[in-house]
Design an enzyme around this catalytic site. Structure first.
Site, PDB file in Angstrom:
ATOM      1  N   HIS A 219       0.881  -1.188   0.000  1.00  0.00           N
ATOM      2  CA  HIS A 219       0.000   0.000   0.000  1.00  0.00           C
ATOM      3  C   HIS A 219       0.913   1.232   0.000  1.00  0.00           C
ATOM      4  CE1 HIS A 219      -3.494   2.393   0.590  1.00  0.00           C
ATOM      5  NE2 HIS A 219      -3.839   2.084   1.834  1.00  0.00           N
ATOM      6  N   HIS A 258      -2.212  -2.069  -9.791  1.00  0.00           N
ATOM      7  CA  HIS A 258      -3.216  -1.444  -8.925  1.00  0.00           C
ATOM      8  C   HIS A 258      -4.454  -2.310  -8.910  1.00  0.00           C
ATOM      9  CE1 HIS A 258      -5.845   1.555  -7.142  1.00  0.00           C
ATOM     10  NE2 HIS A 258      -4.751   2.216  -6.806  1.00  0.00           N
ATOM     11  N   ASP A 309       2.493   6.064  -7.063  1.00  0.00           N
ATOM     12  CA  ASP A 309       3.783   6.081  -6.359  1.00  0.00           C
ATOM     13  C   ASP A 309       4.973   6.170  -7.314  1.00  0.00           C
ATOM     14  OD1 ASP A 309       2.402   5.885  -4.050  1.00  0.00           O
ATOM     15  OD2 ASP A 309       2.781   3.754  -3.718  1.00  0.00           O
TER      16      ASP A 309
HETATM   17  N1  COA Z   1       5.571  -6.270 -10.007  1.00  0.00           N
HETATM   18  C1  COA Z   1       5.613  -7.537 -10.475  1.00  0.00           C
HETATM   19  N2  COA Z   1       4.560  -8.359 -10.493  1.00  0.00           N
HETATM   20  C2  COA Z   1       3.388  -7.882 -10.041  1.00  0.00           C
HETATM   21  C3  COA Z   1       3.255  -6.568  -9.542  1.00  0.00           C
HETATM   22  C4  COA Z   1       4.412  -5.756  -9.542  1.00  0.00           C
HETATM   23  N3  COA Z   1       4.361  -4.501  -9.100  1.00  0.00           N
HETATM   24  N4  COA Z   1       1.967  -6.357  -9.178  1.00  0.00           N
HETATM   25  C5  COA Z   1       1.313  -7.505  -9.398  1.00  0.00           C
HETATM   26  N5  COA Z   1       2.171  -8.420  -9.919  1.00  0.00           N
HETATM   27  C6  COA Z   1       1.863  -9.778 -10.324  1.00  0.00           C
HETATM   28  C7  COA Z   1       1.783 -10.701  -9.110  1.00  0.00           C
HETATM   29  O1  COA Z   1       3.038 -11.232  -8.781  1.00  0.00           O
HETATM   30  C8  COA Z   1       0.826 -11.748  -9.592  1.00  0.00           C
HETATM   31  O2  COA Z   1       1.514 -12.612 -10.464  1.00  0.00           O
HETATM   32  P1  COA Z   1       1.202 -14.194 -10.466  1.00  0.00           P
HETATM   33  O3  COA Z   1      -0.242 -14.290 -10.833  1.00  0.00           O
HETATM   34  O4  COA Z   1       2.157 -14.720 -11.474  1.00  0.00           O
HETATM   35  O5  COA Z   1       1.470 -14.624  -9.064  1.00  0.00           O
HETATM   36  C9  COA Z   1      -0.163 -10.936 -10.440  1.00  0.00           C
HETATM   37  O6  COA Z   1       0.556  -9.805 -10.882  1.00  0.00           O
HETATM   38  C10 COA Z   1      -1.403 -10.491  -9.677  1.00  0.00           C
HETATM   39  O7  COA Z   1      -1.007  -9.943  -8.408  1.00  0.00           O
HETATM   40  P2  COA Z   1      -2.047  -9.454  -7.313  1.00  0.00           P
HETATM   41  O8  COA Z   1      -1.320  -9.046  -6.073  1.00  0.00           O
HETATM   42  O9  COA Z   1      -3.133 -10.473  -7.178  1.00  0.00           O
HETATM   43  O10 COA Z   1      -2.672  -8.189  -8.078  1.00  0.00           O
HETATM   44  P3  COA Z   1      -3.513  -7.050  -7.476  1.00  0.00           P
HETATM   45  O11 COA Z   1      -4.051  -6.285  -8.634  1.00  0.00           O
HETATM   46  O12 COA Z   1      -4.455  -7.549  -6.475  1.00  0.00           O
HETATM   47  O13 COA Z   1      -2.397  -6.200  -6.696  1.00  0.00           O
HETATM   48  C11 COA Z   1      -1.031  -4.482  -5.903  1.00  0.00           C
HETATM   49  C12 COA Z   1      -2.347  -4.853  -6.611  1.00  0.00           C
HETATM   50  C13 COA Z   1      -0.934  -2.964  -5.840  1.00  0.00           C
HETATM   51  C14 COA Z   1      -1.033  -5.037  -4.477  1.00  0.00           C
HETATM   52  C15 COA Z   1       0.165  -5.086  -6.688  1.00  0.00           C
HETATM   53  O14 COA Z   1       0.104  -4.663  -8.039  1.00  0.00           O
HETATM   54  C16 COA Z   1       1.513  -4.747  -6.085  1.00  0.00           C
HETATM   55  O15 COA Z   1       1.964  -5.442  -5.181  1.00  0.00           O
HETATM   56  N6  COA Z   1       2.192  -3.671  -6.581  1.00  0.00           N
HETATM   57  C17 COA Z   1       3.463  -3.259  -6.051  1.00  0.00           C
HETATM   58  C18 COA Z   1       3.283  -2.436  -4.780  1.00  0.00           C
HETATM   59  C19 COA Z   1       2.748  -1.044  -5.087  1.00  0.00           C
HETATM   60  O16 COA Z   1       3.198  -0.353  -5.989  1.00  0.00           O
HETATM   61  N7  COA Z   1       1.776  -0.647  -4.279  1.00  0.00           N
HETATM   62  C20 COA Z   1       1.168   0.684  -4.380  1.00  0.00           C
HETATM   63  C21 COA Z   1      -0.278   0.522  -4.732  1.00  0.00           C
HETATM   64  S1  COA Z   1      -1.044   2.069  -5.070  1.00  0.00           S
END
Ligand code: COA
Length: 321
Positions: A219, A258, A309
């Site tokens: 987050h 996201h 971010d």
């Molecule tokens: N880098 C690499 N891989 C990523 C990624 C990233 N930033 N974000 C998601 N993925 C991948 C996951 O590893 C997963 O891969 P898999 O299916 O092979 O295991 C897939 O994408 C789905 O991930 P998931 O966590 O279920 O997606 P989500 O849409 O629910 O997650 C976030 C959203 C923000 C939690 C996620 O994109 C993330 O962790 N981002 C990095 C942290 C960040 O920038 N946070 C700020 C948010 S505003």
């Protein structure tokens, strides 16, 4: 979704309603597109909009600023407490603790009326930046800088962090960043705050719990890591290779992806343009170029776009933070 069905991450679950913001078709605060607000409003006006339901008239803005100025300092004993916090405490932990400790000086702490909650929110709006900046400076063995009553909230934040009178450009950049981050419907930290409030606990407890949720690297904690990763990519011989290696190691690249914006975060697209313009004025666009290389690989390999971010880290870097 049928009753009793498990939904991981609460995907598709409607847990409440809000008229404060809407993220379904771009981001809107009380009906105003954030691009429009970031372009034309100040953070003070947007804070007023969020707290008081509409943009202020000149007179309302004047009265609001006056109230903010009145609360701009933190109790003297409180600063003594801050000086005793060990250096190794992470900044977000300090912010969380301080949001909670500030409650001990607030006579409204147990008053959950709307009027008291707005009063407490206005106080926190000016006190939290004072704490953030004081902590930043104490860690550098520098004395905290008192807020300047002639500066705006954004200008003051720059002033208290850097002890440097902000240029109009710096103030604009900080305003923009604060506006873009000000509100985001039901994200994890807001959801946490609402859970706490729903038990009729108090505002300071809700904010403190929300900061705890915000701290996590998936987050708000992501933006602290973005700059380190961007710098590593920038210093590598080949930025694109650096990303491919990170993905091969199944690492998450901070600042991408996201939960809501599968096609890209509109706030990130907006701020990216501003960052490039600023970098061009500095005469060094190399970080912008590296950022674009990383973006291209992330889109091609994972279909992931930057979130807010990602450009924010560069914005703070250009601000000298
Ligand atoms: N880098 C690499 N891989 C990523 C990624 C990233 N930033 N974000 C998601 N993925 C991948 C996951 O590893 C997963 O891969 P898999 O299916 O092979 O295991 C897939 O994408 C789905 O991930 P998931 O966590 O279920 O997606 P989500 O849409 O629910 O997650 C976030 C959203 C923000 C939690 C996620 O994109 C993330 O962790 N981002 C990095 C942290 C960040 O920038 N946070 C700020 C948010 S505003």
């Amino acid at each position: 979704m049928s009753e009793g069905e498990y939904s991981p991450g609460l995907r598709g679950v409607i847990a409440g309603e809000t008229s404060i913001s809407d993220v379904r078709h771009g981001v809107h605060y009380r009906g105003y597109a954030i691009e429009e607000l970031a372009e034309h409003a100040t953070f003070e006006e947007v804070a007023y909009l969020l707290l008081h339901e509409d943009l202020p008239t000149a007179e309302q803005l004047g009265a609001f600023r006056k109230r903010l100025r009145k609360h701009q300092s933190v109790p003297h004993d409180f600063m003594d407490f801050m000086r005793k916090i060990p250096d190794q405490a992470p900044l977000m932990d300090v912010m969380q603790t301080c949001a909670s400790v500030l409650a001990h000086w607030d006579p409204d702490v147990d008053d959950n009326s709307h009027e008291a909650n707005v009063r407490k929110s206005e106080k926190l709006l000016v006190q939290m930046p004072v704490i953030l900046a004081a902590r930043h400076r104490l860690l550098q063995s520098k004395e905290p800088v008192a807020p300047d009553k002639h500066l705006s909230l954004a200008g003051n934040l720059v002033w208290m962090l850097l002890r440097e009178k902000p240029s109009p450009q710096m103030e604009r950049a900080m305003d923009m960043s604060l506006i873009l981050y000000a509100e985001h419907e039901f994200n994890a930290s807001t959801f946490t705050a609402r859970v706490v409030c729903s038990t009729l606990s108090d505002l300071h407890s809700a904010i403190s719990a929300a900061i705890g949720a915000l701290k996590g690297p998936l987050h708000g904690g992501a933006n602290q890591r973005v700059m380190a990763e961007l710098r590593a990519a920038h210093e590598a011989d080949d930025a694109q290779q650096w990303v491919l290696q990170a993905l091969a190691e199944r690492r998450r690249v901070m600042g991408f992806g996201h939960r809501v914006y599968q096609q890209g975060d509109p706030r990130a697209a907006f701020l990216k343009t501003f960052c490039r313009q600023w970098a061009e004025e500095f005469g060094d666009t190399s970080l912008e170029d590296t950022a674009e290389q990383v973006e291209a690989v992330m889109a091609e390999q994972k279909g992931l776009r930057p979130n807010l971010d990602w450009p924010s880290a560069r914005l703070y870097y250009y601000l000298g933070l």
